[in-house]
Design a protein around this motif. Sequence first.
Motif, PDB file in Angstrom:
ATOM      1  N   VAL A   1       0.864  -1.182   0.000  1.00 17.87           N
ATOM      2  CA  VAL A   1       0.000   0.000   0.000  1.00 17.87           C
ATOM      3  C   VAL A   1       0.899   1.229   0.000  1.00 17.87           C
ATOM      4  O   VAL A   1       1.903   1.284   0.717  1.00 17.87           O
ATOM      5  N   LEU A   2       0.551   2.219  -0.823  1.00 15.28           N
ATOM      6  CA  LEU A   2       1.307   3.460  -0.895  1.00 15.28           C
ATOM      7  C   LEU A   2       0.450   4.604  -0.369  1.00 15.28           C
ATOM      8  O   LEU A   2      -0.779   4.581  -0.480  1.00 15.28           O
ATOM      9  N   TRP A   3       1.108   5.615   0.177  1.00 11.58           N
ATOM     10  CA  TRP A   3       0.378   6.727   0.790  1.00 11.58           C
ATOM     11  C   TRP A   3       0.829   8.063   0.222  1.00 11.58           C
ATOM     12  O   TRP A   3       2.035   8.308   0.071  1.00 11.58           O
ATOM     13  N   LEU A   4      -0.128   8.924  -0.098  1.00 11.71           N
ATOM     14  CA  LEU A   4       0.126  10.305  -0.474  1.00 11.71           C
ATOM     15  C   LEU A   4      -0.395  11.158   0.680  1.00 11.71           C
ATOM     16  O   LEU A   4      -1.603  11.333   0.852  1.00 11.71           O
ATOM     17  N   LYS A   5       0.512  11.636   1.498  1.00 14.26           N
ATOM     18  CA  LYS A   5       0.120  12.336   2.721  1.00 14.26           C
ATOM     19  C   LYS A   5      -0.598  13.652   2.399  1.00 14.26           C
ATOM     20  O   LYS A   5      -0.171  14.419   1.537  1.00 14.26           O
ATOM     21  N   GLY A   6      -1.698  13.886   3.120  1.00 12.66           N
ATOM     22  CA  GLY A   6      -2.473  15.106   2.921  1.00 12.66           C
ATOM     23  C   GLY A   6      -3.191  15.158   1.591  1.00 12.66           C
ATOM     24  O   GLY A   6      -3.578  16.230   1.123  1.00 12.66           O
ATOM     25  N   GLY A   7      -3.414  13.991   0.983  1.00 12.98           N
ATOM     26  CA  GLY A   7      -3.974  13.943  -0.359  1.00 12.98           C
ATOM     27  C   GLY A   7      -5.382  14.501  -0.483  1.00 12.98           C
ATOM     28  O   GLY A   7      -5.802  14.881  -1.575  1.00 12.98           O
ATOM     29  N   LEU A   8      -6.115  14.574   0.632  1.00 14.42           N
ATOM     30  CA  LEU A   8      -7.478  15.103   0.565  1.00 14.42           C
ATOM     31  C   LEU A   8      -7.490  16.628   0.510  1.00 14.42           C
ATOM     32  O   LEU A   8      -8.483  17.239   0.140  1.00 14.42           O
ATOM     33  N   GLN A   9      -6.357  17.239   0.852  1.00 10.35           N
ATOM     34  CA  GLN A   9      -6.292  18.698   0.890  1.00 10.35           C
ATOM     35  C   GLN A   9      -5.555  19.288  -0.315  1.00 10.35           C
ATOM     36  O   GLN A   9      -5.297  20.489  -0.358  1.00 10.35           O
ATOM     37  N   CYS A  10      -5.190  18.452  -1.267  1.00  9.85           N
ATOM     38  CA  CYS A  10      -4.481  18.940  -2.446  1.00  9.85           C
ATOM     39  C   CYS A  10      -4.920  18.127  -3.665  1.00  9.85           C
ATOM     40  O   CYS A  10      -5.596  17.109  -3.529  1.00  9.85           O
ATOM     41  N   THR A  11      -4.551  18.593  -4.839  1.00 10.81           N
ATOM     42  CA  THR A  11      -4.946  17.904  -6.060  1.00 10.81           C
ATOM     43  C   THR A  11      -3.745  17.223  -6.694  1.00 10.81           C
ATOM     44  O   THR A  11      -2.598  17.633  -6.506  1.00 10.81           O
ATOM     45  N   CYS A  12      -4.043  16.185  -7.460  1.00  7.75           N
ATOM     46  CA  CYS A  12      -2.990  15.451  -8.165  1.00  7.75           C
ATOM     47  C   CYS A  12      -3.505  15.141  -9.570  1.00  7.75           C
ATOM     48  O   CYS A  12      -3.895  14.002  -9.863  1.00  7.75           O
ATOM     49  N   ASP A  13      -3.517  16.164 -10.430  1.00  5.36           N
ATOM     50  CA  ASP A  13      -4.010  15.961 -11.791  1.00  5.36           C
ATOM     51  C   ASP A  13      -3.123  15.004 -12.571  1.00  5.36           C
ATOM     52  O   ASP A  13      -3.553  14.437 -13.574  1.00  5.36           O
ATOM     53  N   GLU A  14      -1.889  14.842 -12.108  1.00  5.24           N
ATOM     54  CA  GLU A  14      -0.996  13.892 -12.773  1.00  5.24           C
ATOM     55  C   GLU A  14      -1.592  12.490 -12.750  1.00  5.24           C
ATOM     56  O   GLU A  14      -1.410  11.703 -13.667  1.00  5.24           O
ATOM     57  N   MET A  15      -2.350  12.192 -11.675  1.00  2.00           N
ATOM     58  CA  MET A  15      -2.951  10.872 -11.532  1.00  2.00           C
ATOM     59  C   MET A  15      -4.451  10.990 -11.754  1.00  2.00           C
ATOM     60  O   MET A  15      -5.246  11.021 -10.820  1.00  2.00           O
TER      61      MET A  15
END
Length: 292
Positions: A233-247
């Motif tokens: 499992v991989l984690w993107l910390k704080g992912g709910l508060q920022c955007t990741c249009d790359e994905m």
Amino acid sequence: MQRRLCALLLLASQCMGSAAGLFPFGEPDFSYKRSNCKPIPAPMLLCRGIEYQSMRLPNLLGHETVQEVLEQASTWIPLVQKQCHPDTRKFLCSLFAPVCIDDLDEIIQPCHSLCEEVKESCAPVMSAFGFPWPDMLDCSRFPKDNDLCIPLASSDHILPVTREAPKVCDACKNKNEDDNDIVENLCKNDFALKIKVKEIAYINGDTKITPETKSKTIYKLNGLTERDLRKIVLWLKGGLQCTCDEMNDINVPYLVMGQKQAGELVITSLKRWQKGQRAFKRFSRSIRKLQC
């Protein structure tokens, strides 16, 4: 849909009677139990800043408690962040947190036209993640425009957007890297994987990414065994508060690098893998001659 981004939008909890996810599915319970007004809780980011302060429970999705609303509403924040339509938040809040008027017992639904407009703009975004427009948001469920439904905002009355655009997650920012930068990035991280996404979830504000087990390519891995990789499992910390249009497409592979922190694999760099692109050719060459 087996390869879905949920577990999103999220998750540790069940979503609307089925599964929780970025774009949750399930049949809503349009029951009309005796309702009551509750203040919209401050942690409910989906409906923060809307024009009213009280919501009616049960809501139009059958949620009967504030805690249930909080858990399930957060799964839709990524769709709002995509800014596919200016009324996306208004539409979703009319379902999760319908306005509560003391003198009116009838629950106020979104108008058919509001649903149709949001669907037209946002369904393609959902489709990019492998989701059709869910049955629970079938626009035929909602009343034709009248004085007792939530209408589409008139373009003449839409106020200019003054809020700041959502910040981009640090790991998702585009960086122009030469061969030396790529090698340096590889050396300072504990893992480098080429993956396809099986599932995305949001837990406690972080993005949880579960890769497909059979599609991984391991370039670097410290501190984990092949057995550990079966349930990686991989984690993107704080992912709910920022955007990741790359994905923004689960059907393509990604190159992820990161570090092991407190027993979790935390992503520090995420890039869409584009076969034949010069940067990834350099990456492959750098891997072969990697010397940290």
